[in-house]
Design a protein around this motif. Structure first.
Motif, PDB file in Angstrom:
ATOM      1  N   MET A  25       0.824  -1.208   0.000  1.00 14.87           N
ATOM      2  CA  MET A  25       0.000   0.000   0.000  1.00 14.87           C
ATOM      3  C   MET A  25       0.855   1.253   0.000  1.00 14.87           C
ATOM      4  N   LEU A  26       1.999   1.231   0.651  1.00 15.17           N
ATOM      5  CA  LEU A  26       2.876   2.400   0.649  1.00 15.17           C
ATOM      6  C   LEU A  26       3.385   2.704  -0.761  1.00 15.17           C
ATOM      7  N   PHE A  27       3.769   1.663  -1.491  1.00 10.05           N
ATOM      8  CA  PHE A  27       4.191   1.861  -2.883  1.00 10.05           C
ATOM      9  C   PHE A  27       3.026   2.381  -3.728  1.00 10.05           C
ATOM     10  N   LEU A  28       1.839   1.831  -3.486  1.00 16.53           N
ATOM     11  CA  LEU A  28       0.667   2.250  -4.251  1.00 16.53           C
ATOM     12  C   LEU A  28       0.304   3.700  -3.947  1.00 16.53           C
ATOM     13  N   ALA A  29       0.326   4.066  -2.670  1.00 20.06           N
ATOM     14  CA  ALA A  29       0.012   5.447  -2.297  1.00 20.06           C
ATOM     15  C   ALA A  29       0.977   6.420  -2.965  1.00 20.06           C
ATOM     16  N   ASP A  30       2.244   6.070  -2.974  1.00 17.95           N
ATOM     17  CA  ASP A  30       3.252   6.922  -3.609  1.00 17.95           C
ATOM     18  C   ASP A  30       2.964   7.078  -5.105  1.00 17.95           C
ATOM     19  N   ALA A  31       2.565   5.971  -5.748  1.00 17.20           N
ATOM     20  CA  ALA A  31       2.265   6.007  -7.187  1.00 17.20           C
ATOM     21  C   ALA A  31       1.041   6.861  -7.471  1.00 17.20           C
ATOM     22  N   LEU A  32       0.024   6.749  -6.643  1.00 19.66           N
ATOM     23  CA  LEU A  32      -1.197   7.534  -6.841  1.00 19.66           C
ATOM     24  C   LEU A  32      -0.940   9.021  -6.604  1.00 19.66           C
ATOM     25  N   ILE A  33      -0.193   9.337  -5.573  1.00 17.53           N
ATOM     26  CA  ILE A  33       0.137  10.741  -5.300  1.00 17.53           C
ATOM     27  C   ILE A  33       0.946  11.328  -6.451  1.00 17.53           C
ATOM     28  N   GLU A  34       1.879  10.551  -6.970  1.00 16.03           N
ATOM     29  CA  GLU A  34       2.656  10.992  -8.132  1.00 16.03           C
ATOM     30  C   GLU A  34       1.746  11.260  -9.327  1.00 16.03           C
ATOM     31  N   GLY A  35       0.668  10.486  -9.416  1.00 15.57           N
ATOM     32  CA  GLY A  35      -0.281  10.663 -10.515  1.00 15.57           C
ATOM     33  C   GLY A  35      -1.279  11.783 -10.291  1.00 15.57           C
ATOM     34  N   GLY A  36      -1.341  12.323  -9.066  1.00 10.70           N
ATOM     35  CA  GLY A  36      -2.221  13.450  -8.803  1.00 10.70           C
ATOM     36  C   GLY A  36      -3.423  13.157  -7.927  1.00 10.70           C
ATOM     37  N   VAL A  37      -3.483  11.959  -7.349  1.00 11.35           N
ATOM     38  CA  VAL A  37      -4.600  11.586  -6.469  1.00 11.35           C
ATOM     39  C   VAL A  37      -4.035  11.267  -5.090  1.00 11.35           C
ATOM     40  N   ASP A  38      -4.465  12.016  -4.068  1.00 11.33           N
ATOM     41  CA  ASP A  38      -3.944  11.785  -2.718  1.00 11.33           C
ATOM     42  C   ASP A  38      -5.056  11.449  -1.729  1.00 11.33           C
ATOM     43  N   ILE A  39      -6.068  10.743  -2.225  1.00 10.67           N
ATOM     44  CA  ILE A  39      -7.134  10.228  -1.375  1.00 10.67           C
ATOM     45  C   ILE A  39      -7.292   8.748  -1.691  1.00 10.67           C
ATOM     46  N   PHE A  40      -7.455   7.930  -0.648  1.00  5.83           N
ATOM     47  CA  PHE A  40      -7.510   6.480  -0.832  1.00  5.83           C
ATOM     48  C   PHE A  40      -8.621   5.881   0.029  1.00  5.83           C
ATOM     49  N   GLU A  41      -9.430   5.038  -0.579  1.00  6.54           N
ATOM     50  CA  GLU A  41     -10.386   4.231   0.182  1.00  6.54           C
ATOM     51  C   GLU A  41      -9.818   2.814   0.261  1.00  6.54           C
ATOM     52  N   ILE A  42      -9.256   2.472   1.401  1.00 10.66           N
ATOM     53  CA  ILE A  42      -8.697   1.137   1.612  1.00 10.66           C
ATOM     54  C   ILE A  42      -9.788   0.270   2.225  1.00 10.66           C
TER      55      ILE A  42
END
Length: 206
Positions: A25-42
């Motif tokens: 999830m940490l790798f995924l969060a970093d990838a999403l933030i890099e893409g412009g999305v910093d909200i996650f529903e886990i």
């Protein structure tokens, strides 16, 4: 405390994530933030979901990390203890209504009666779930008449092809989807591709 409106206005897309480990999830969060999305529903569908919420909340404190599939007071409390900033449920029960919430709840609805019941308890924003099965865009257009002030985050069956059609509706604040976080890319650790998918989705929706 954050409001549901704060959550729904954060991004046009809330990624719906089922994760196998906190590290993943940490790798995924970093990838999403890099893409412009910093909200996650886990979603709380996997054994490591709470660990993942806690890890991301600590590593990315400025992101908005939430818990999905919150179905009772216990799972709500577990999510709060893990550091979730919001909770999303597939439906609404009296147990969830009366839970002493420290974070906002976005409850799921599927029918007009469910919306009316939730309105009585003070909710005015909902997750329409499962969106594609309960009428999708057509249902949201129909709900606009009797529930003019209600806002929705439709989730379920939304993808790159139909996402824009949902977001163009005046009563849709954001959409929930998993197409930018496909499990095969996560499993294969192709996080750069997830970043690309995220950027592409935002470009098409803005």
């Amino acid at each position: 405390m954050l409001s549901v409106q704060d959550v729904m206005s954060r991004s046009p897309i809330i990624p719906v994530i089922s994760i196998k480990s906190a590290e993943e999830m940490l790798f995924l969060a970093d990838a999403l933030i890099e893409g412009g999305v910093d909200i996650f529903e886990i979603t709380l569908r996997t054994p490591k979901a709470l660990e993942a919420i806690e890890a991301v909340a600590k590593e990315f404190p400025h992101a908005m990390t939430g818990a999905g599939t919150v179905i009772n007071s216990k799972t709500f409390g577990d999510a709060e203890d893990a550091g979730a900033k919001f909770a999303i449920s597939p439906g609404l029960t009296l147990e969830l209504v009366h839970h002493d919430r420290t974070i906002p709840l976005l409850p799921g609805v599927a029918t007009a009666s469910e919306i009316m019941c939730a309105l009585e308890y003070g909710f005015d924003a909902f997750k329409l779930f499962p969106a594609s099965i309960v009428g999708g865009v057509g249902a949201l257009k129909a709900f606009r008449g009797p529930f003019n002030d209600v806002m929705f985050c439709p989730t379920g069956g939304i993808n790159a092809t139909n996402a824009r059609e949902y977001l163009e509706l005046p009563n849709v604040a954001c959409i929930g989807g998993s197409w930018i976080v496909p499990s095969d890319l996560i499993h294969e650790k192709r996080f750069d591709e997830i970043t690309r998918l995220t950027k592409e989705a935002l470009r098409l929706l803005n």
